[in-house]
Enzyme design. Structure first.
Site, short mmCIF file in Angstrom:
data_model
loop_
_atom_site.label_atom_id
_atom_site.label_comp_id
_atom_site.label_asym_id
_atom_site.label_seq_id
_atom_site.Cartn_x
_atom_site.Cartn_y
_atom_site.Cartn_z
N LYS A 91 0.75 -1.18 0.03
CA LYS A 91 0.03 -0.03 0.18
C LYS A 91 0.96 1.34 0.03
O LYS A 91 0.55 2.07 -0.82
CB LYS A 91 -0.86 -0.12 1.22
CG LYS A 91 -1.95 1.00 1.26
CD LYS A 91 -2.69 1.06 2.73
CE LYS A 91 -3.78 2.34 2.66
NZ LYS A 91 -4.68 1.96 3.81
N ILE A 132 3.97 1.61 -1.04
CA ILE A 132 4.72 1.45 -2.33
C ILE A 132 3.61 2.24 -3.35
O ILE A 132 4.12 3.05 -4.19
CB ILE A 132 5.21 0.28 -2.80
CG1 ILE A 132 6.30 -0.17 -2.00
CG2 ILE A 132 5.70 0.07 -4.45
CD1 ILE A 132 6.85 -1.51 -2.17
N ASN A 165 3.31 5.90 -2.98
CA ASN A 165 4.47 6.74 -3.50
C ASN A 165 4.71 6.37 -5.07
O ASN A 165 5.91 6.93 -5.72
CB ASN A 165 5.58 6.39 -2.71
CG ASN A 165 5.28 6.79 -1.31
OD1 ASN A 165 4.38 7.61 -0.97
ND2 ASN A 165 5.97 6.06 -0.27
N GLU A 198 6.88 -13.50 -0.05
CA GLU A 198 6.27 -14.63 0.51
C GLU A 198 5.85 -14.58 1.99
O GLU A 198 6.94 -13.80 2.81
CB GLU A 198 7.41 -15.88 0.40
CG GLU A 198 6.84 -17.24 0.64
CD GLU A 198 7.15 -17.62 2.08
OE1 GLU A 198 6.09 -18.20 2.80
OE2 GLU A 198 8.09 -17.94 2.25
N CYS A 219 6.93 -21.35 7.51
CA CYS A 219 5.80 -20.72 6.94
C CYS A 219 4.98 -22.03 6.33
O CYS A 219 3.63 -21.94 5.92
CB CYS A 219 6.08 -19.55 5.80
SG CYS A 219 7.58 -19.87 4.97
#
Length: 543
Positions: A275, A277, A280, A293, A327
């Site tokens: 968000k 990035i 901007n 990941e 993960c």
């Protein structure tokens, strides 16, 4: 000047050493553990090839031995982030113009240094800093990292060889430039290999990197930097900053030369960074590459045709190796009633045989979770499950942080498939099992697919090929790494490229050529040997 086409050494997976009694690797590792515990490291940042120390020293303790001091690290501030960006950009021109085979040679050398003189040191640092047992450290910090270096070199050469067709009188060429700017690598605590690869993969292709590791992985990050330096990675190509995430992010994500994010961590953080990035986006020279990941709620589904012992071993290994802090770790399982008693019997026997404690006692299968925050979060899930009338803690369930952050491998039996621990990512040694009616196999596959927002790993155990095929199709979007009659952990570079979609990330497959394509900006070159001398085309002529 080199003018030949070079074949890189054929990549093969680094052999996993056994650490059997009286083996030379076990003796070397025990000596390295003893040596490291006798020292107190003063860990700097690495900026532009310089070791940068600060007066803000923060202690590092083994998660399994809170009273022992491994050393300190120098915490940085915003000025160090600015310095790291400047150092990376200053190194960029020389690095990207270095012939590709020289960049390849550096990382091939890093692999051999890691497999040889740095093996025991890297394993010992990972064991002490991240509370991994010897085998988990070996497959991660040494073998997988060697594989990343070697296979990525091979993939790089294959990528460069991909060239377009050239018709008569034309030569078409494709070159694979590094991105314009610098890469920001944010890396996790749980895999030393991931931390190094998130820096090395872009760098290998000519990019420069600012690297912020997780605070709880800084101890082994120091050894990674030692290997990079020993292998000949030039100053400024990979810059290590030890700051808080927001301190680095506030500067990096405002910088016009920010070119890409290589991330492994939580889904919520990754979504927030995406968000930022996006907000901007008009400030950057180009559209940054975003590769991430993130989390998972990884599953094991057993069909009535499965072997109960095989299912139990997949659960005991898949859920509890490295304390479930993978993960990809098995976190939820679906077992048919006809198998459940046998699965429970074998799983209980496995857990009863587990030993838990310090990594220096090689008999311990289970060690500590990474820090107090993780301990409190995981133990709270267990405490809540004990109060839930629809859940029953049937194995384990105890925890103690007086000496280290120890949580018993815990199995919860859920009466419903949508209980909290069946749905939410816990990231610890907690496995929740739902027992279903044998005739409800197809329905339970739909439940598996819709239970969580993640899609990282999953497994089906079945000796009925029709059932296996049904599961593979119904769960095709539920896991980026799907296992048939195997636990959902342990992806090997070059064999099972790793990554998932949905809330689990961008599925750019670390350990494959797909990931490398994200770090290049291709340029197509067309050279016309006989340019036309008349603008007119034949269709303009009329009789």
């Amino acid at each position: 000047m080199a003018n030949a086409y070079f074949d890189v050494p054929v990549a093969t997976n680094e052999p996993v050493l056994s650490y059997a009694p009286d083996s030379p690797e076990k003796k070397a590792l025990k000596q390295a553990l003893k040596q490291l515990k006798s020292e107190e490291w003063d860990i700097p940042m690495y900026i532009g090839g310089e070791k940068v120390f600060t007066d803000n020293k923060l202690p590092i303790h083994p998660p399994h031995e809170r009273d022992h001091l491994l050393g300190y690290y120098s915490k940085g501030d915003s000025s160090h982030v600015h310095q790291a960006i400047d150092a990376a950009l200053a190194a960029k021109k020389d690095w990207e113009e270095l012939p590709w085979q020289d960049r390849a040679a550096i990382f091939l050398r890093a692999a051999d240094l890691l497999a040889g003189p740095y093996r025991a040191r890297m394993n010992a640092a990972t064991m002490l800093g991240q509370s991994k047992n010897a085998y988990q450290a070996e497959i991660d910090a040494v073998c997988e990292l060697c594989d990343f270096f070697r296979f990525n070199v091979q993939y790089m050469a294959e990528m460069y060889m991909q060239q377009p067709e050239s018709p008569a009188q034309v030569w078409n060429r494709m070159e694979y430039r590094p991105l314009e700017g610098f890469i920001f690598a944010i890396t996790p605590f749980n895999f030393t290999s991931i931390a190094a690869n998130l820096c090395a993969a872009p760098a290998m292709l000519g990019n420069v990197v600012v690297w912020k590791p997780a605070e709880t992985q800084i101890y082994s990050a120091q050894v990674i930097m030692e290997v990079f330096e020993a292998a000949g990675v030039p100053p400024g190509v990979i810059n290590l900053v030890l700051t808080d995430g927001p301190v680095a992010g506030d500067i990096i994500f405002e910088h016009p030369d920010f070119a890409g994010l290589h991330f492994t961590g939580s889904t919520s953080v990754f979504q927030y960074l995406w968000k930022v990035i996006g907000t901007n986006i008009s400030k950057y020279k180009s559209y940054p590459r975003i590769v991430g990941e993130t989390g998972g709620k990884d599953f094991v589904v057993a069909h009535a045709s499965a072997d109960a012992k095989e299912v139990a071993v997949a659960l005991s290994r898949g859920a509890f190796e490295f304390q479930g802090q993978k993960c990809s770790a098995a976190s939820r399982a679906y077992v048919p009633k006809s198998l459940w008693k046998d699965v429970e019997k074998h799983l209980r026997a496995d857990l009863d045989s587990f030993k838990m404690g310090t990594v220096e006692d090689f008999r311990n299968f289970v060690n500590a979770v990474i820090d107090e925050r993780a301990f409190d979060k995981i133990s709270n899930y267990i405490a809540e499950a004990k109060k839930n009338p629809d859940a029953e803690v049937i194995m384990g369930g105890k925890y103690d942080k007086s000496k280290g952050y120890f949580i018993e491998p815990t199995v919860i039996l859920s009466k419903t498939p949508d209980s909290t621990t069946m749905c939410e990512e816990i990231f610890g040694p907690v496995l929740t099992i739902y027992v279903y009616d044998d005739g409800g196999f197809e329905n339970v596959l739909s439940v598996v697919d819709s239970t969580s927002p993640y899609a990282l790993t999953g497994a089906i155990f079945s000796n009925d090929r029709y059932a296996t095929d049904l599961a593979a199709n119904k769960l095709k979007n539920a896991a980026g790494n799907f296992y048939i009659n195997d636990k959902p952990t342990g992806a090997v570079v070059g064999q099972q490229p790793f990554g998932g979609a949905r809330a689990s990330g961008t599925n750019d497959k670390a350990g494959s050529i797909l990931n490398l394509y994200r770090w290049v900006s291709p340029r197509t070159i067309k050279e016309n040997f006989v340019p036309p001398s008349d603008y007119r085309y034949p269709f303009l002529e009329e009789k």
